[in-house]
Design a protein around this motif. Structure first.
Motif, PDB file in Angstrom:
ATOM      1  N   SER A   1       0.847  -1.189   0.000  1.00  0.00           N
ATOM      2  CA  SER A   1       0.000   0.000   0.000  1.00  0.00           C
ATOM      3  C   SER A   1       0.884   1.240   0.000  1.00  0.00           C
ATOM      4  CB  SER A   1      -0.923   0.014   1.211  1.00  0.00           C
ATOM      5  OG  SER A   1      -0.227   0.360   2.381  1.00  0.00           O
TER       6      SER A   1
ATOM      7  N   MET B   1      -3.966  -0.294   4.626  1.00  0.00           N
ATOM      8  CA  MET B   1      -4.368  -0.618   3.259  1.00  0.00           C
ATOM      9  C   MET B   1      -5.333   0.429   2.698  1.00  0.00           C
ATOM     10  SD  MET B   1      -2.696  -3.247   2.307  1.00  0.00           S
ATOM     11  CE  MET B   1      -3.593  -3.715   0.851  1.00  0.00           C
TER      12      MET B   1
ATOM     13  N   PRO C   1      -4.358   0.414  -1.575  1.00  0.00           N
ATOM     14  CA  PRO C   1      -3.725  -0.770  -2.157  1.00  0.00           C
ATOM     15  C   PRO C   1      -3.522  -0.581  -3.658  1.00  0.00           C
ATOM     16  CG  PRO C   1      -6.023  -1.182  -1.721  1.00  0.00           C
ATOM     17  CD  PRO C   1      -5.717   0.169  -1.153  1.00  0.00           C
TER      18      PRO C   1
ATOM     19  N   TRP D   1      -5.631  -7.732  -4.966  1.00  0.00           N
ATOM     20  CA  TRP D   1      -5.402  -8.319  -3.655  1.00  0.00           C
ATOM     21  C   TRP D   1      -6.538  -9.242  -3.256  1.00  0.00           C
ATOM     22  CZ3 TRP D   1      -1.582  -6.938   0.059  1.00  0.00           C
ATOM     23  CH2 TRP D   1      -0.682  -5.967  -0.374  1.00  0.00           C
ATOM     24  N   TYR D   2      -6.227 -10.200  -2.411  1.00  0.00           N
ATOM     25  CA  TYR D   2      -7.231 -10.908  -1.617  1.00  0.00           C
ATOM     26  C   TYR D   2      -7.305 -10.144  -0.307  1.00  0.00           C
ATOM     27  CZ  TYR D   2      -9.126 -14.193   1.731  1.00  0.00           C
ATOM     28  OH  TYR D   2      -9.875 -14.759   2.715  1.00  0.00           O
ATOM     29  N   MET D   3      -8.518  -9.741   0.083  1.00  0.00           N
ATOM     30  CA  MET D   3      -8.692  -9.008   1.341  1.00  0.00           C
ATOM     31  C   MET D   3      -9.901  -9.558   2.069  1.00  0.00           C
ATOM     32  SD  MET D   3      -8.068  -5.074   0.266  1.00  0.00           S
ATOM     33  CE  MET D   3      -6.619  -4.561  -0.621  1.00  0.00           C
ATOM     34  N   GLU D   4      -9.721  -9.888   3.329  1.00  0.00           N
ATOM     35  CA  GLU D   4     -10.823 -10.374   4.154  1.00  0.00           C
ATOM     36  C   GLU D   4     -11.062  -9.372   5.269  1.00  0.00           C
ATOM     37  OE1 GLU D   4     -11.819 -14.040   7.181  1.00  0.00           O
ATOM     38  OE2 GLU D   4     -10.323 -14.345   5.621  1.00  0.00           O
ATOM     39  N   LEU D   5     -12.336  -8.963   5.410  1.00  0.00           N
ATOM     40  CA  LEU D   5     -12.719  -8.007   6.437  1.00  0.00           C
ATOM     41  C   LEU D   5     -13.494  -8.715   7.538  1.00  0.00           C
ATOM     42  CD1 LEU D   5     -14.054  -5.147   4.127  1.00  0.00           C
ATOM     43  CD2 LEU D   5     -11.901  -5.149   5.379  1.00  0.00           C
TER      44      LEU D   5
ATOM     45  N   TYR E   1      -9.282  -5.149   8.250  1.00  0.00           N
ATOM     46  CA  TYR E   1      -8.652  -6.216   7.478  1.00  0.00           C
ATOM     47  C   TYR E   1      -8.054  -7.240   8.420  1.00  0.00           C
ATOM     48  CZ  TYR E   1      -9.119  -3.102   3.500  1.00  0.00           C
ATOM     49  OH  TYR E   1      -9.622  -2.294   2.529  1.00  0.00           O
TER      50      TYR E   1
ATOM     51  N   GLU F   1      -7.094 -10.391   6.983  1.00  0.00           N
ATOM     52  CA  GLU F   1      -6.182 -11.099   6.085  1.00  0.00           C
ATOM     53  C   GLU F   1      -6.019 -10.276   4.820  1.00  0.00           C
ATOM     54  OE1 GLU F   1      -4.534 -13.970   6.502  1.00  0.00           O
ATOM     55  OE2 GLU F   1      -5.440 -14.454   8.442  1.00  0.00           O
ATOM     56  N   THR F   2      -4.793 -10.126   4.370  1.00  0.00           N
ATOM     57  CA  THR F   2      -4.529  -9.502   3.075  1.00  0.00           C
ATOM     58  C   THR F   2      -3.422 -10.284   2.392  1.00  0.00           C
ATOM     59  OG1 THR F   2      -2.880  -7.969   3.966  1.00  0.00           O
ATOM     60  CG2 THR F   2      -5.158  -7.177   3.870  1.00  0.00           C
TER      61      THR F   2
END
Length: 118
Positions: free
Chosen positions: A39, A46, A49, A53-57, A63, A65-66
């Motif tokens: 980023s 982030m 970015p 990306w794979y991003m989990e909220l 975030y 997981e990134t």
């Protein structure tokens, strides 16, 4: 891209993560996925970015997981009879983890309508 009716469409085919994208057409190459990059500003928020990306909220929009995409491809298939797309993800992140999955969906909820912004 969008149709004459202003509805967005995806061209069927393979969309690879292209690590050499910056050296092609000044970085403006169609039908590729730009790899994820750190980023801007270098913080963990982030906010900016770059690339894909794979991003989990979590439930608080934090975030948890990134992972920057660094390899693989997205396969786009279209069924004219149903108007549905099949999107198959087969990616890897910068640690070699697999990020995979398939979704079948219509893209009928995305319209080009910039006049509502103003």
């Amino acid at each position: 891209m969008h149709s004459e009716d202003g509805v967005y469409v995806l061209v069927p085919g393979s969309y690879p993560v292209d690590l050499d994208y910056a050296n092609k057409n000044g970085g403006d190459t169609p039908h590729i996925i730009v790899p994820g990059d750190a980023s801007m500003g270098g913080d963990d928020a982030m906010r900016y970015p770059v690339g894909s990306w794979y991003m989990e909220l979590d439930g608080t929009n934090t975030y948890v997981e990134t992972a920057p995409l660094t390899g693989g491809e997205l396969i786009v298939e279209y069924d004219e009879a149903t108007g549905e797309y099949r999107l198959t993800c087969n990616f890897t992140d910068d640690r070699g983890n697999a990020i995979t999955g398939t979704v079948v969906t219509k893209l009928d909820n995305m319209l080009e309508n910039y006049t509502e912004i103003f």
